[in-house]
Design a protein around this motif. Structure first.
Motif, PDB file in Angstrom:
ATOM      1  N   ALA A 136       0.646  -1.267   0.295  1.00 41.90           N
ATOM      2  CA  ALA A 136      -0.652   0.130   0.345  1.00 41.90           C
ATOM      3  C   ALA A 136       1.221   0.892  -0.108  1.00 41.90           C
ATOM      4  O   ALA A 136       0.785   2.552  -0.724  1.00 41.90           O
ATOM      5  N   GLN A 137       1.955   1.068   0.695  1.00 39.00           N
ATOM      6  CA  GLN A 137       2.954   2.032   0.994  1.00 39.00           C
ATOM      7  C   GLN A 137       3.240   2.342  -0.210  1.00 39.00           C
ATOM      8  O   GLN A 137       3.615   3.747  -1.527  1.00 39.00           O
ATOM      9  N   LYS A 138       3.667   1.903  -1.510  1.00 38.41           N
ATOM     10  CA  LYS A 138       4.350   1.742  -2.833  1.00 38.41           C
ATOM     11  C   LYS A 138       3.610   1.719  -3.377  1.00 38.41           C
ATOM     12  O   LYS A 138       3.949   2.589  -4.496  1.00 38.41           O
ATOM     13  N   ASP A 139       2.334   1.340  -3.370  1.00 37.23           N
ATOM     14  CA  ASP A 139       1.729   2.127  -4.270  1.00 37.23           C
ATOM     15  C   ASP A 139       1.069   3.676  -3.932  1.00 37.23           C
ATOM     16  O   ASP A 139      -0.106   4.512  -4.696  1.00 37.23           O
ATOM     17  N   GLY A 140       1.075   4.170  -2.561  1.00 33.80           N
ATOM     18  CA  GLY A 140       1.345   5.758  -2.374  1.00 33.80           C
ATOM     19  C   GLY A 140      -0.080   6.001  -1.687  1.00 33.80           C
ATOM     20  O   GLY A 140      -0.867   6.485  -1.110  1.00 33.80           O
ATOM     21  N   ASP A 141      -0.960   4.603  -1.597  1.00 31.92           N
ATOM     22  CA  ASP A 141      -3.063   4.389  -0.885  1.00 31.92           C
ATOM     23  C   ASP A 141      -2.186   4.498   0.823  1.00 31.92           C
ATOM     24  O   ASP A 141      -3.060   5.167   1.216  1.00 31.92           O
ATOM     25  N   LEU A 142      -1.328   4.409   1.001  1.00 31.65           N
ATOM     26  CA  LEU A 142      -0.863   4.309   3.020  1.00 31.65           C
ATOM     27  C   LEU A 142       0.434   5.110   3.622  1.00 31.65           C
ATOM     28  O   LEU A 142       1.167   5.139   2.267  1.00 31.65           O
ATOM     29  N   HIS A 143       0.438   6.286   3.795  1.00 32.48           N
ATOM     30  CA  HIS A 143       1.575   7.101   4.180  1.00 32.48           C
ATOM     31  C   HIS A 143       2.925   6.046   4.554  1.00 32.48           C
ATOM     32  O   HIS A 143       2.346   4.939   5.046  1.00 32.48           O
ATOM     33  N   PRO A 144       4.038   6.381   4.228  1.00 33.81           N
ATOM     34  CA  PRO A 144       5.380   5.942   4.121  1.00 33.81           C
ATOM     35  C   PRO A 144       5.697   5.543   6.089  1.00 33.81           C
ATOM     36  O   PRO A 144       6.642   4.669   5.976  1.00 33.81           O
ATOM     37  N   ASP A 145       5.208   6.512   6.579  1.00 34.72           N
ATOM     38  CA  ASP A 145       5.927   6.037   8.364  1.00 34.72           C
ATOM     39  C   ASP A 145       4.937   5.059   8.786  1.00 34.72           C
ATOM     40  O   ASP A 145       5.110   5.006   9.945  1.00 34.72           O
ATOM     41  N   VAL A 146       3.460   4.460   8.675  1.00 34.25           N
ATOM     42  CA  VAL A 146       2.210   3.308   8.904  1.00 34.25           C
ATOM     43  C   VAL A 146       3.590   2.114   9.259  1.00 34.25           C
ATOM     44  O   VAL A 146       4.223   1.781   8.144  1.00 34.25           O
ATOM     45  N   THR A 147       3.264   1.582  10.191  1.00 36.31           N
ATOM     46  CA  THR A 147       4.318   0.334  10.613  1.00 36.31           C
ATOM     47  C   THR A 147       2.563  -0.939  10.831  1.00 36.31           C
ATOM     48  O   THR A 147       1.533  -0.564  11.346  1.00 36.31           O
ATOM     49  N   VAL A 148       2.872  -1.525  10.974  1.00 39.23           N
ATOM     50  CA  VAL A 148       2.108  -2.776  11.199  1.00 39.23           C
ATOM     51  C   VAL A 148       1.969  -2.542  13.362  1.00 39.23           C
ATOM     52  O   VAL A 148       0.580  -2.976  13.499  1.00 39.23           O
ATOM     53  N   ASP A 149       2.895  -2.181  13.772  1.00 38.48           N
ATOM     54  CA  ASP A 149       2.726  -1.595  15.575  1.00 38.48           C
ATOM     55  C   ASP A 149       1.724  -0.805  15.821  1.00 38.48           C
ATOM     56  O   ASP A 149       1.007  -0.119  16.442  1.00 38.48           O
ATOM     57  N   ASP A 150       1.659   0.028  14.582  1.00 33.49           N
ATOM     58  CA  ASP A 150       0.203   1.407  14.346  1.00 33.49           C
ATOM     59  C   ASP A 150      -0.726   0.300  14.170  1.00 33.49           C
ATOM     60  O   ASP A 150      -2.152   1.068  14.207  1.00 33.49           O
ATOM     61  N   PHE A 151      -1.172  -0.280  13.315  1.00 34.37           N
ATOM     62  CA  PHE A 151      -2.671  -1.041  13.075  1.00 34.37           C
ATOM     63  C   PHE A 151      -2.800  -1.804  14.652  1.00 34.37           C
ATOM     64  O   PHE A 151      -3.522  -2.031  15.582  1.00 34.37           O
ATOM     65  N   TYR A 152      -1.564  -2.321  15.543  1.00 32.68           N
ATOM     66  CA  TYR A 152      -2.179  -2.670  16.738  1.00 32.68           C
ATOM     67  C   TYR A 152      -2.489  -1.397  17.872  1.00 32.68           C
ATOM     68  O   TYR A 152      -3.450  -2.369  18.895  1.00 32.68           O
ATOM     69  N   LEU A 153      -1.639  -0.645  17.385  1.00 32.05           N
ATOM     70  CA  LEU A 153      -1.788   0.458  18.038  1.00 32.05           C
ATOM     71  C   LEU A 153      -3.534   0.858  18.209  1.00 32.05           C
ATOM     72  O   LEU A 153      -4.903   1.203  18.623  1.00 32.05           O
ATOM     73  N   LEU A 154      -3.930   1.427  16.770  1.00 28.47           N
ATOM     74  CA  LEU A 154      -5.381   0.994  16.420  1.00 28.47           C
ATOM     75  C   LEU A 154      -6.536   0.334  16.430  1.00 28.47           C
ATOM     76  O   LEU A 154      -7.429   0.694  17.339  1.00 28.47           O
ATOM     77  N   ILE A 155      -6.340  -1.043  16.644  1.00 26.65           N
ATOM     78  CA  ILE A 155      -7.199  -1.890  17.214  1.00 26.65           C
ATOM     79  C   ILE A 155      -7.416  -1.832  18.894  1.00 26.65           C
ATOM     80  O   ILE A 155      -8.556  -2.589  18.929  1.00 26.65           O
ATOM     81  N   SER A 156      -6.111  -1.674  19.481  1.00 25.08           N
ATOM     82  CA  SER A 156      -6.538  -1.635  20.748  1.00 25.08           C
ATOM     83  C   SER A 156      -7.065  -0.804  21.696  1.00 25.08           C
ATOM     84  O   SER A 156      -7.473  -0.347  22.447  1.00 25.08           O
ATOM     85  N   SER A 157      -7.074   0.182  20.649  1.00 25.56           N
ATOM     86  CA  SER A 157      -8.028   1.720  21.446  1.00 25.56           C
ATOM     87  C   SER A 157      -8.733   2.314  20.169  1.00 25.56           C
ATOM     88  O   SER A 157      -9.511   2.680  21.391  1.00 25.56           O
ATOM     89  N   ALA A 158      -9.083   1.139  19.566  1.00 26.18           N
ATOM     90  CA  ALA A 158     -11.162   1.315  19.051  1.00 26.18           C
ATOM     91  C   ALA A 158     -11.496   1.755  20.080  1.00 26.18           C
ATOM     92  O   ALA A 158     -11.975   0.915  21.063  1.00 26.18           O
ATOM     93  N   PRO A 159     -12.507   1.963  19.902  1.00 22.39           N
ATOM     94  CA  PRO A 159     -14.136   1.861  21.037  1.00 22.39           C
ATOM     95  C   PRO A 159     -14.965   0.544  20.679  1.00 22.39           C
ATOM     96  O   PRO A 159     -16.248   0.738  20.046  1.00 22.39           O
TER      97      PRO A 159
END
Length: 198
Positions: A136-159
């Protein structure tokens, strides 16, 4: 049906019943009630799971295994030509919905001191999500600094304790901060898909 096949079937029935009963009653859900809901004898339940902590640990491990399976399936679709950002957004949406369903089970696991992490399943999921992010980063669809850990943080902080409409809106807003400008139009549909049946 062979005894082993019967045992596998009974174990799955127990896990399904445990998830349902714990979601309904929390950590106070009784082993007798779980056995009755599963349609098995209490002794059968205890042969599979000597105590409630073992049972809840198994329910959590099953959930995490499903997440890993889902991530691997998304990665396989990417290899077959699917769009990475579409697979990422769909995957995160499904994880959010299943996390909402399993919210009470995780709370019970913490109350009982059961394990809430399956390292093998987490490793499988991470290994499958990393190529999705890179593509997704190669396609330009996702910011280049986003990591797997960011997605874990996303889910862990979800309402996950909020209604489906609130979760969908939250997910839409969060993804607008993660995706590149070219994929904002596609992200407008995030949260509008029906969650998968379990």
């Amino acid at each position: 049906m062979s005894p082993r096949a019967d045992a596998v079937r009974n174990r799955q029935k127990i896990l399904d019943a445990a998830r349902e009963q714990i979601t309904r009653s929390g950590p106070e859900a009784g082993m007798d009630e779980i056995a009755a809901a599963a349609g098995v004898a209490v002794g059968t339940l205890y042969r599979h799971f000597p105590n409630k902590t073992d049972l809840v640990t198994a329910v959590i491990a099953e959930y995490l295994g499903h997440v890993a399976d889902d991530a691997e399936a998304a990665n396989a679709r990417l290899a077959a030509g699917a769009t990475a950002i579409d697979e990422i957004t769909s995957f995160v949406e499904r994880v959010l919905e299943t996390s909402a369903v399993d919210h009470a089970v995780k709370a019970a696991a913490r109350a009982l001191g059961a394990a809430t992490v399956d390292e093998a399943a987490e490793s499988r999921a991470r290994a499958a999500v990393e190529p999705l992010i890179a593509a997704a980063q190669k396609d330009g669809d996702l910011h280049p600094d986003v990591t797997v850990d960011d997605f874990y943080l996303l889910i862990s902080s979800a309402p996950i304790d909020q209604p489906p409409e609130a979760r969908a809106r939250w997910l839409t807003l969060v993804f607008r901060g993660l995706v590149g400008p070219e994929s904002l139009k596609r992200s407008e549909n995030i949260g509008k898909r029906r969650p998968p049946s379990r």
